[in-house]
Design a protein around this motif. Structure first.
Motif, mmCIF file in Angstrom:
data_model
loop_
_atom_site.group_PDB
_atom_site.id
_atom_site.type_symbol
_atom_site.label_atom_id
_atom_site.label_comp_id
_atom_site.label_asym_id
_atom_site.label_seq_id
_atom_site.Cartn_x
_atom_site.Cartn_y
_atom_site.Cartn_z
ATOM 1 N N THR A 117 47.959 36.631 42.623
ATOM 2 C CA THR A 117 47.312 35.853 41.569
ATOM 3 C C THR A 117 46.404 36.760 40.742
ATOM 4 O OG1 THR A 117 47.301 33.932 43.021
ATOM 5 C CG2 THR A 117 45.834 33.857 41.120
ATOM 6 N N LEU A 118 46.565 36.722 39.428
ATOM 7 C CA LEU A 118 45.682 37.474 38.538
ATOM 8 C C LEU A 118 44.341 36.748 38.501
ATOM 9 C CD1 LEU A 118 45.453 39.797 36.430
ATOM 10 C CD2 LEU A 118 46.091 38.090 34.711
ATOM 11 N N THR A 119 43.253 37.441 38.881
ATOM 12 C CA THR A 119 41.931 36.814 38.898
ATOM 13 C C THR A 119 40.998 37.379 37.834
ATOM 14 O OG1 THR A 119 41.091 38.345 40.591
ATOM 15 C CG2 THR A 119 42.090 36.269 41.360
ATOM 16 N N HIS A 120 41.364 38.513 37.256
ATOM 17 C CA HIS A 120 40.528 39.101 36.199
ATOM 18 C C HIS A 120 41.399 39.987 35.315
ATOM 19 C CE1 HIS A 120 37.111 40.857 34.133
ATOM 20 N NE2 HIS A 120 37.609 42.045 34.392
ATOM 21 N N THR A 131 39.416 49.813 27.409
ATOM 22 C CA THR A 131 39.602 49.718 28.856
ATOM 23 C C THR A 131 40.882 48.940 29.141
ATOM 24 O OG1 THR A 131 38.343 47.663 29.108
ATOM 25 C CG2 THR A 131 37.106 49.717 29.308
ATOM 26 N N PHE A 132 41.552 49.341 30.191
ATOM 27 C CA PHE A 132 42.719 48.619 30.690
ATOM 28 C C PHE A 132 42.467 48.319 32.157
ATOM 29 C CE2 PHE A 132 44.846 51.618 27.586
ATOM 30 C CZ PHE A 132 45.003 50.662 26.590
ATOM 31 N N GLY A 133 42.943 47.186 32.608
ATOM 32 C CA GLY A 133 42.814 46.902 34.030
ATOM 33 C C GLY A 133 42.969 45.433 34.355
ATOM 34 N N PHE A 134 42.912 45.160 35.639
ATOM 35 C CA PHE A 134 43.031 43.792 36.135
ATOM 36 C C PHE A 134 42.598 43.766 37.592
ATOM 37 C CE2 PHE A 134 47.112 45.887 36.828
ATOM 38 C CZ PHE A 134 47.333 45.655 38.176
ATOM 39 N N ARG A 135 42.422 42.545 38.092
ATOM 40 C CA ARG A 135 42.215 42.304 39.525
ATOM 41 C C ARG A 135 43.215 41.242 39.940
ATOM 42 N NH1 ARG A 135 36.438 41.051 41.462
ATOM 43 N NH2 ARG A 135 36.450 43.316 41.587
ATOM 44 N N VAL A 136 43.846 41.458 41.087
ATOM 45 C CA VAL A 136 44.783 40.490 41.646
ATOM 46 C C VAL A 136 44.392 40.197 43.083
ATOM 47 C CG1 VAL A 136 46.766 41.015 40.163
ATOM 48 C CG2 VAL A 136 46.386 42.345 42.249
ATOM 49 N N GLY A 142 44.245 37.060 51.096
ATOM 50 C CA GLY A 142 42.960 37.175 50.408
ATOM 51 C C GLY A 142 42.656 38.594 49.970
ATOM 52 N N ASP A 143 43.526 39.550 50.311
ATOM 53 C CA ASP A 143 43.313 40.933 49.879
ATOM 54 C C ASP A 143 43.306 40.994 48.353
ATOM 55 O OD1 ASP A 143 43.457 41.528 52.565
ATOM 56 O OD2 ASP A 143 45.319 42.657 52.437
ATOM 57 N N TYR A 161 40.979 45.941 48.667
ATOM 58 C CA TYR A 161 39.985 45.373 49.570
ATOM 59 C C TYR A 161 40.625 44.295 50.423
ATOM 60 C CZ TYR A 161 37.204 47.076 45.640
ATOM 61 O OH TYR A 161 36.676 47.842 44.639
ATOM 62 N N THR A 162 40.297 44.287 51.707
ATOM 63 C CA THR A 162 40.740 43.185 52.550
ATOM 64 C C THR A 162 39.724 42.062 52.469
ATOM 65 O OG1 THR A 162 39.572 43.984 54.520
ATOM 66 C CG2 THR A 162 41.843 44.773 54.190
ATOM 67 N N SER A 163 40.115 40.904 52.947
ATOM 68 C CA SER A 163 39.169 39.803 53.105
ATOM 69 C C SER A 163 38.207 40.161 54.229
ATOM 70 C CB SER A 163 39.901 38.525 53.497
ATOM 71 O OG SER A 163 40.795 38.145 52.500
ATOM 72 N N CYS A 164 37.097 39.468 54.283
ATOM 73 C CA CYS A 164 36.141 39.679 55.360
ATOM 74 C C CYS A 164 36.767 39.253 56.686
ATOM 75 C CB CYS A 164 34.877 38.866 55.109
ATOM 76 S SG CYS A 164 33.933 39.441 53.675
ATOM 77 N N ALA A 165 36.548 40.061 57.712
ATOM 78 C CA ALA A 165 37.085 39.762 59.045
ATOM 79 C C ALA A 165 36.125 40.269 60.109
ATOM 80 C CB ALA A 165 38.453 40.408 59.223
ATOM 81 N N LYS A 166 36.126 39.595 61.220
ATOM 82 C CA LYS A 166 35.310 40.001 62.368
ATOM 83 C C LYS A 166 36.086 41.073 63.136
ATOM 84 C CE LYS A 166 32.816 37.889 66.232
ATOM 85 N NZ LYS A 166 31.462 38.158 65.820
#
Length: 185
Positions: A117-120, A131-136, A142-143, A161-166
């Motif tokens: 999913t494109l989030t930014h 500037t060029f770029g994106f966040r997915v 959740g990565d 980045y991974t999601s937060c995990a214990k």
């Protein structure tokens, strides 16, 4: 008003006394080695999808833990020592604007066609900058991956980045011993 305040205090006391997780976020337990390997594999997958022309070698990088996972609930400022996100960041230097733009478009298509999913959207053009770029984000894990390029550095940056995990405490404080650099065909 007093009844409402008293009721809230009693509810809060009951939740706290029973250890109810409604006050603090529960994070899944995970194997740090598996999370690190997943980031390295996805970084290679992304690098392959970029189809970059010949460039300077990417310096070896490690997967590092980040302490940006918060307890939540009433302690939104408190980080949890054994809950981490893992990060893998690298860059390719001296990428011209036209190559950066086509690389950004190729990688964006690769991620979104794989169900991310494109989030930014970071594509911006101003009077004195480009500037060029994106966040997915991967809806399954959740990565997240960020791609960024700007005309002042002419470097292409990719971070995962991974999601937060214990995780076990030693892994929460130490980078992965393995390094990653892209494998080229």
């Amino acid at each position: 008003m007093r009844k409402t305040a008293a009721l809230l205090i009693l509810l809060l006391a009951a939740l706290t006394a029973t250890g109810c997780s409604a006050l603090e976020q529960e994070y899944p337990s995970a194997d740090p080695a598996a999370l690190s390997q997943r980031l390295r594999d996805r970084a290679q997958w992304a690098y392959d999808g970029m189809a970059l022309p010949l460039h300077k070698a990417v310096k070896p990088v490690r997967v590092i833990p980040g302490h940006s996972c918060y307890a939540g609930g009433l302690s939104i400022e408190k980080t949890l020592p054994d809950v981490v996100t893992f990060d893998l960041s690298w860059r390719v230097e001296d990428i011209p604007a036209d190559v950066a733009r086509s690389t950004e478009a190729r990688l964006r298509r690769k991620f979104t066609s794989a169900g991310w999913t494109l989030t930014h959207d970071g594509n911006r053009r101003g009077r004195n900058f480009v500037t060029f770029g994106f966040r997915v984000q991967d809806p399954a894990t959740g990565d997240q991956f960020d791609l960024a390029w700007n005309d002042s550095t002419t470097s292409l940056f990719l971070s995962g980045y991974t999601s937060c995990a214990k995780v076990p405490q030693p892994a929460a404080d130490n980078p992965s011993p393995k390094t990653w650099t892209p494998q080229t065909a």
